[in-house]
Design an enzyme around this catalytic site. Structure first.
Site, mmCIF file in Angstrom:
data_model
loop_
_atom_site.group_PDB
_atom_site.id
_atom_site.type_symbol
_atom_site.label_atom_id
_atom_site.label_comp_id
_atom_site.label_asym_id
_atom_site.label_seq_id
_atom_site.Cartn_x
_atom_site.Cartn_y
_atom_site.Cartn_z
ATOM 1 N N GLU A 298 -86.574 -16.262 -17.073
ATOM 2 C CA GLU A 298 -85.723 -17.446 -16.823
ATOM 3 C C GLU A 298 -86.235 -18.631 -17.641
ATOM 4 O O GLU A 298 -86.397 -19.742 -17.135
ATOM 5 C CB GLU A 298 -85.733 -17.776 -15.332
ATOM 6 C CG GLU A 298 -85.410 -16.566 -14.462
ATOM 7 C CD GLU A 298 -85.315 -16.860 -12.973
ATOM 8 O OE1 GLU A 298 -86.186 -17.589 -12.474
ATOM 9 O OE2 GLU A 298 -84.385 -16.370 -12.323
ATOM 10 N N CYS A 391 -81.428 -19.821 -4.835
ATOM 11 C CA CYS A 391 -81.879 -21.175 -5.191
ATOM 12 C C CYS A 391 -80.718 -22.054 -5.659
ATOM 13 O O CYS A 391 -80.690 -23.255 -5.368
ATOM 14 C CB CYS A 391 -82.967 -21.117 -6.259
ATOM 15 S SG CYS A 391 -82.491 -20.170 -7.705
HETATM 16 O O1 FUB Z 1 -88.414 -19.282 -7.593
HETATM 17 C C1 FUB Z 1 -87.636 -20.319 -7.047
HETATM 18 C C2 FUB Z 1 -86.392 -20.456 -7.844
HETATM 19 O O2 FUB Z 1 -85.765 -19.182 -7.959
HETATM 20 C C3 FUB Z 1 -86.566 -20.928 -9.256
HETATM 21 O O3 FUB Z 1 -86.577 -22.289 -9.396
HETATM 22 C C4 FUB Z 1 -85.402 -20.287 -9.907
HETATM 23 O O4 FUB Z 1 -85.469 -20.281 -11.298
HETATM 24 C C5 FUB Z 1 -85.387 -18.929 -9.294
HETATM 25 O O5 FUB Z 1 -86.327 -18.116 -9.906
HETATM 26 ZN ZN ZN Z 2 -81.207 -21.600 -9.127
#
Ligand code: FUB
Ligand code: ZN
Length: 615
Positions: A298, A391
């Site tokens: 990510e 999230c």
């Molecule tokens: O790990 C917490 C959240 O979930 C992150 O900010 C997002 O990118 C996703 O991985």
């Molecule tokens: Zn998110």
């Protein structure tokens, strides 16, 4: 860089009520749909019962508390916008559950206390303890003044005291950094709300120790050096010059840096943050304000690596984080380039992440989608009601009710209209109450009228966005050369701003190879996209004529006032359906119709493309 730190602030949530055609319905749907759905999901998934520490049924996740906290923060802002008895009850009952799991030493995390007590503060890289703590702190600060909110506020102060007793360079403490940044900016909020300087010191510690040697994360994890980059822990943050690693973590870290700089007056830290931001928005950001080029970790990749399809990332949370960061950098520097990025991300990369109905979300915001393919993050390029890691839905729950606070910045005697979306506002400028109304059809129409509704002295600053090449301003009908009006206002005074808003053809730097031979269309702050349902031919067979007078047209099936961009295009008549061929295609003239990118996929499934071929 010669930066002088300023300290603009924002109106409190509840003081700005949108009356426009874009933000008002989004905030409305967040309160009616996004938050209630998130509350149900949190309760039905066991996130609230998790605080009992006894119902562990093997499914509980280490990030659960962050979701609960983000929804709670959204509830607090929603209650400030519109009091609601049922929501107020949820607010208080959730707080009761949360604080009931606080340990005698102040520790507060349902996953660790209930399912993995042996891991307490042992797996900082992966278990999100400090990240969850940060979100809990943000929720507590947001709800502090609401009935029942003080209970959570006191609890998080005790939790922050506990964290402060564990981490630091002082004797008796241990070094440690969050695997997922967030606590830094939260501690600065807590410092501001409590006046306790230890929280600011702890935030500074987390920022300044990060990336120093020896690394606090375990070296036996996969690809240790790569992991450090993904976690922004490859070098001290003051030596990091580009935006790298996990995109959400990155923007949270940079926001924390900006917040610490604001409080400590540390110009060098702010300048470093500006330098990173420069790299981010000039070389690593999508035209929509999406960030993070790869689903792999990510993360950001390298300069100009911005593919458009299934391999890209651009998480909704990352764009919301970018809005927050850009807003902070404007407040500290007064440089309007930050508002340009904030506006781009808001109207495009953020709002694309949520359906108009407020209950479906994109995790990744692709710039090109083939409706028949399933090779996308979470197996689909369709908005989903929830994710195994939700999230993004929970970020929207807390972000949209705060939208009003981003559109103005305020100092003791200045008011900045950052985004002129129509709204009614009751502001406090240096202790002085100012009622203001903005009307007009922004962002579809460049005519904006600001009406001051009571007398008072302050300077009103209008922003001329970087996309605008010509504009005019009038004060009570008189033409003005300036966009700043420092005067004694009388009730009924009007400032009129006319921003020229033609359709613009945007080209990419050739280093962005995915966009070579392609153009994108923008009008004002809005990026446009071609959805297949609006075209006579598949989007991939269309070439837009570059030099033409584009038209704007009303479009059915999208909110009233939405303008589509239409014009001439060419349909490529393929000489062969082979994968590769040598015959030359022919072209027939046709038309195309593009819709605002943020509104795509609100009328059913369709292929979509932002960067289109041209002729
Ligand atoms: O790990 C917490 C959240 O979930 C992150 O900010 C997002 O990118 C996703 O991985
Ligand atoms: Zn998110």
């Amino acid at each position: 860089m010669n930066t002088v730190i300023k300290r603009f602030e924002h109106p409190e949530t509840g003081r700005v009520k949108f009356t426009d055609g874009v933000f008002a319905p989004r905030v409305d749907m967040c309160l009616k749909s996004t938050i209630p759905a998130a509350v149900n999901k949190a309760e039905s998934s066991g996130r609230i019962d998790a605080f009992d520490l006894k119902n562990y049924h093997g499914l509980r996740e280490y990030f659960y508390d962050s979701d609960t906290a983000k929804i709670l923060e959204g509830i607090a802002y929603a209650l400030k916008l519109y009091p609601d008895e049922k929501l107020q009850q949820t607010f208080q009952s959730w707080i009761g559950k949360i604080v009931s799991c606080q340990q005698p030493d102040g520790y507060l995390n349902s996953y660790i206390s209930g399912a993995a007590p042996q891991d307490r503060w042992e797996k900082l890289n992966t278990l999100h303890e400090l990240y969850c703590a940060g979100h809990l702190i943000e929720a507590a600060v947001a709800g502090k003044d609401l009935p029942g909110g003080k209970t959570l506020f006191d609890a998080v102060c005790r939790y922050a005291d506990h964290i402060d007793s564990i981490f630091g360079l002082e004797e008796g403490k241990k070094r440690g950094w969050p695997g997922h940044e967030e606590i830094e900016l939260a501690l600065v909020k807590l410092y501001r709300a409590s006046g306790n300087e230890r929280y600011l010191k702890l935030a500074s510690y987390f920022i300044d120790d990060r990336g120093t040697e020896p690394c606090v994360f375990p070296a036996d994890e996969w690809n240790f050096e790569g992991m450090k980059v993904v976690r922004q822990a490859d070098k001290p943050v003051r030596e990091q010059d580009d935006a790298h690693g996990h995109a959400v973590r990155a923007v949270y870290l940079y926001t924390g840096m900006a917040d610490v700089a604001a409080e400590t007056g540390d110009v060098k830290l702010l300048e470093q943050c500006e330098k990173i931001f420069d790299n981010l928005c000039k070389k690593r950001m999508y035209i929509t304000g999406g960030i993070g080029s790869t689903f792999y970790y990510e993360a950001f990749t390298c300069d100009y690596d911005l593919t458009n399809g299934s391999l890209m990332y651009a998480e909704s949370c990352a764009s919301m984080g970018l809005v927050q960061l850009a807003s902070r950098l404007f407040d500290l520097t007064g440089k309007s380039k930050y508002l340009d990025v904030m506006e781009t991300a808001l109207y495009n990369g953020v709002l694309s992440g949520i359906s108009l109905s407020g209950d479906k979300f994109f995790y990744s915001n692709y710039l090109e989608v083939d409706e028949n393919s399933s090779f996308y993050n979470f197996g689909s390029a369709e908005r989903q009601p929830w994710f195994s890691c939700p999230c993004c839905p929970t970020s929207f729950s807390r972000f949209l009710p705060q939208l009003g606070s981003f559109i103005y910045s305020i100092s003791d005697d200045e008011l900045f209209v950052n985004i002129p979306a129509a709204n009614e506002a009751e502001l406090l400028i240096g202790g002085q109450k100012v009622s203001l109304e903005i009307s007009g059809g922004y962002p579809y129409d460049g005519k904006i009228i600001v009406t001051v509704k009571n007398s008072g002295r302050f300077a009103l600053n209008l922003r001329i966005p970087s996309w605008c090449r010509s504009y005019s301003v009038r004060l009570n009908g008189e033409k003005s050369d300036s966009c700043r009006f420092d005067r004694l206002w009388e009730a009924g005074d009007k400032v009129e701003l006319l921003l020229d808003m033609p359709v613009e053809v945007i080209r990419s730097n050739p280093k962005v190879t995915s966009n070579s031979g392609r153009i994108a269309l923008k009008r004002g702050p809005l990026v446009y996209a071609l959805e297949e349902i609006d075209q006579k031919y598949p989007v991939r067979e269309l070439l837009i004529e570059e030099k033409q007078e584009f038209k704007t047209e009303k479009i059915s099936g999208l909110p009233e006032g939405t303008l589509a961009v239409c014009g001439r295009a060419y349909h490529e008549i393929l000489p062969s359906d082979e994968l590769y061929f040598s015959a030359v295609p022919e072209y027939e003239e046709t038309v195309f119709c593009a819709v605002p990118y943020a509104l795509w996929q609100n009328r059913g499934k369709s292929s979509m493309c932002v960067w289109n071929r041209c002729k």
